[in-house]
Design a protein around this motif. Structure first.
Motif, mmCIF file in Angstrom:
data_model
loop_
_atom_site.group_PDB
_atom_site.id
_atom_site.type_symbol
_atom_site.label_atom_id
_atom_site.label_comp_id
_atom_site.label_asym_id
_atom_site.label_seq_id
_atom_site.Cartn_x
_atom_site.Cartn_y
_atom_site.Cartn_z
ATOM 1 N N ARG A 141 0.913 -1.115 -0.132
ATOM 2 C CA ARG A 141 -0.105 -0.066 -0.036
ATOM 3 C C ARG A 141 0.934 1.165 0.028
ATOM 4 O O ARG A 141 0.304 2.286 -0.430
ATOM 5 N N ASP A 142 2.119 1.068 0.328
ATOM 6 C CA ASP A 142 2.806 2.114 0.761
ATOM 7 C C ASP A 142 3.924 2.780 -0.281
ATOM 8 O O ASP A 142 4.790 3.396 0.062
ATOM 9 N N LYS A 143 3.958 1.937 -1.572
ATOM 10 C CA LYS A 143 4.891 2.406 -2.662
ATOM 11 C C LYS A 143 4.329 2.856 -3.812
ATOM 12 O O LYS A 143 4.808 2.844 -4.935
ATOM 13 N N ALA A 144 3.096 3.374 -3.767
ATOM 14 C CA ALA A 144 2.821 4.232 -4.980
ATOM 15 C C ALA A 144 3.756 5.429 -5.369
ATOM 16 O O ALA A 144 4.155 5.904 -4.345
ATOM 17 N N LYS A 147 4.476 -9.456 -16.903
ATOM 18 C CA LYS A 147 5.620 -9.016 -16.129
ATOM 19 C C LYS A 147 5.469 -7.798 -15.252
ATOM 20 O O LYS A 147 6.360 -7.179 -15.135
ATOM 21 N N ILE A 148 4.412 -7.509 -14.858
ATOM 22 C CA ILE A 148 4.046 -6.291 -14.254
ATOM 23 C C ILE A 148 3.864 -6.312 -12.465
ATOM 24 O O ILE A 148 3.296 -7.230 -12.269
ATOM 25 N N VAL A 149 4.513 -5.716 -11.780
ATOM 26 C CA VAL A 149 4.279 -5.548 -10.500
ATOM 27 C C VAL A 149 3.606 -4.188 -10.130
ATOM 28 O O VAL A 149 4.315 -3.224 -10.117
ATOM 29 N N PRO A 150 2.359 -4.075 -9.812
ATOM 30 C CA PRO A 150 1.856 -2.849 -9.211
ATOM 31 C C PRO A 150 2.594 -1.995 -8.189
ATOM 32 O O PRO A 150 3.085 -2.825 -7.306
ATOM 33 N N ASN A 151 3.034 -0.839 -8.439
ATOM 34 C CA ASN A 151 3.636 0.102 -7.385
ATOM 35 C C ASN A 151 2.902 -0.012 -6.168
ATOM 36 O O ASN A 151 3.496 -0.030 -5.010
ATOM 37 N N SER A 152 1.494 0.111 -6.198
ATOM 38 C CA SER A 152 0.608 -0.148 -4.951
ATOM 39 C C SER A 152 -0.531 -0.964 -5.329
ATOM 40 O O SER A 152 -1.019 -0.779 -6.612
ATOM 41 N N MET A 153 -1.112 -1.618 -4.503
ATOM 42 C CA MET A 153 -2.510 -2.329 -4.796
ATOM 43 C C MET A 153 -2.967 -2.342 -3.179
ATOM 44 O O MET A 153 -2.458 -2.695 -2.202
ATOM 45 N N ILE A 185 0.171 1.971 -11.311
ATOM 46 C CA ILE A 185 1.280 1.528 -12.190
ATOM 47 C C ILE A 185 1.841 2.632 -12.988
ATOM 48 O O ILE A 185 1.299 3.623 -13.180
ATOM 49 N N PRO A 186 3.132 2.912 -13.103
ATOM 50 C CA PRO A 186 3.823 3.811 -13.895
ATOM 51 C C PRO A 186 3.118 3.879 -15.244
ATOM 52 O O PRO A 186 2.597 3.200 -15.721
#
Ligand code: ADP
Ligand code: MG
Length: 340
Positions: free
Chosen positions: A155-158, A224-230, A293-294
């Motif tokens: 949650r804290d990496k947007a 191969k995507i890792v959302p920055n936050s979710m 995501i970016p």
């Protein structure tokens, strides 16, 4: 329907009956039901653990909730918490406190729902606890998931300028609940009137039998995507977006015209005389995924066959706002839509 009393089987009989219907499939399940503790193992992955309870009278009303759906929902809402970390759940444990108003057949119904969910999502039931209750039905589920360190979304990496996206559509679970409550009170006033829910099928289904968005995690994996936050939307879009915003220390701007809303959300809101935005922004129990995501990653996605909708972006300034259809920008605070 046949009614077998719980004390005819006893606690151990119940556990044996449950165990006979489940089979473990995961390599990470080393030992399932039967000993004092279950055992799981993981070579290189991190282990994620979460649990959630459902309490009669607080989270569900048995007068309109089929037990089979309740079992299904109990599992699904727990799985959702692992998917929302961009990881896969493998095992669950189920705790049940049950009063003697329930029969063995009622427990069977709950476990039928649990089994459906385990089959649908490929989950091993590896343990739990069964006890009696003096006050209604209490159920809790603990879920164990696995994922590589670099795969996990928090949650804290947007990040600033991340595109905020949501899966599915919003508002239907809440409206489904309002419809069920309305039909219940109509029925209590006039028991001759059997409720006709066919018109509200999709809303009621979303409330009683939600799905967890494993398909979205599969989709990320394929890109191969890792959302920055979710986060998964359990309390409502406003509240859950504010969680990410607070944890990541960023503001955001979302756009009313972009929000994914089905036609029946508008029509049933009108019928119930509520603002549809209340259902969309504050309606809980959606179990959709809200993530960021970016921009460049977002541009690389093919959204043709997946129901992901961009609704806005995160900002460096701390303002948290929704832009209305008329262009007016309004602050979205924890009380949500009510301020506009
Ligand atoms: P203990 O008394 O040592 O806590 P129990 O007799 O409660 O053990 O449980 C025996 C086994 O059955 C354990 O593996 C436990 O995890 C499992 N179990 C008990 N209740 C449930 C349940 N409701 N669902 C799934 N497994 C259960
Ligand atoms: Mg026990």
């Amino acid at each position: 329907m046949k009614r077998t009393e719980i004390n005819e089987l006893g606690e151990f009989g119940i556990i044996k009956r449950i165990n006979s219907k489940f089979e473990n499939v995961h390599k990470s399940t080393v030992l399932g039901i039967g000993d004092d503790a279950a055992i799981t193992s993981s070579d290189k992955e991190l282990i994620l653990i979460s649990s959630d309870m459902l309490i009669e009278g607080v989270h569900f009303d048995l007068s309109y909730t089929p037990l089979i759906h309740l079992g299904y929902k109990l599992v699904v809402i727990n799985l959702s918490d692992i998917f929302s970390m961009n990881c896969y759940p493998n095992q669950i444990l189920i705790n049940l406190a049950i009063s003697n108003k329930f029969s063995i057949e009622a427990i069977d119904e709950i476990y039928k729902g649990i089994k459906y969910a385990c089959d649908d999502y490929n989950i091993d039931l590896i343990g739990g606890d069964t006890t009696s209750s003096m006050s209604g039905l209490v159920m809790s589920c603990t879920v164990i998931g696995y994922g590589h360190k670099k795969q996990i979304s928090y949650r804290d990496k947007a990040k600033v300028d991340d595109i905020i996206c949501v899966s599915g559509d919003l508002g239907r679970a809440f409206l489904g609940l309002l419809i069920l409550q309305r039909e219940k009170s109509k029925y209590l006033d006039e028991p001759k009137n059997q409720p006709d829910l066919s018109k509200y099928k999709k809303l009621v289904e979303k409330q009683l039998r939600p799905e967890a968005r494993k398909d979205i995690i599969d989709y990320f994996k394929s890109y191969k995507i890792v959302p920055n936050s979710m986060i998964d939307i359990s309390d409502g879009l406003s509240s859950d977006l504010l969680h990410i915003s607070n944890s990541s220390d960023l503001g955001f701007k979302i756009f009313e015209e972009k929000l994914p809303i089905e036609l029946d959300t508008y029509s049933v809101s009108r019928e119930l005389n509520i603002d549809y935005l209340e259902a969309v922004l504050n309606g809980g129990e959606e179990y959709e995924l809200l993530f960021s995501i970016p921009v460049d990653k977002f541009d690389s996605l093919n959204l043709d066959n997946i129901d992901i909708t961009p609704i806005g972006h995160f900002t460096k300034n701390k303002k948290r706002s929704i832009v209305q259809k008329n262009g007016k920008e309004i602050e979205l605070n924890s009380k949500g839509w009510k301020h506009f």
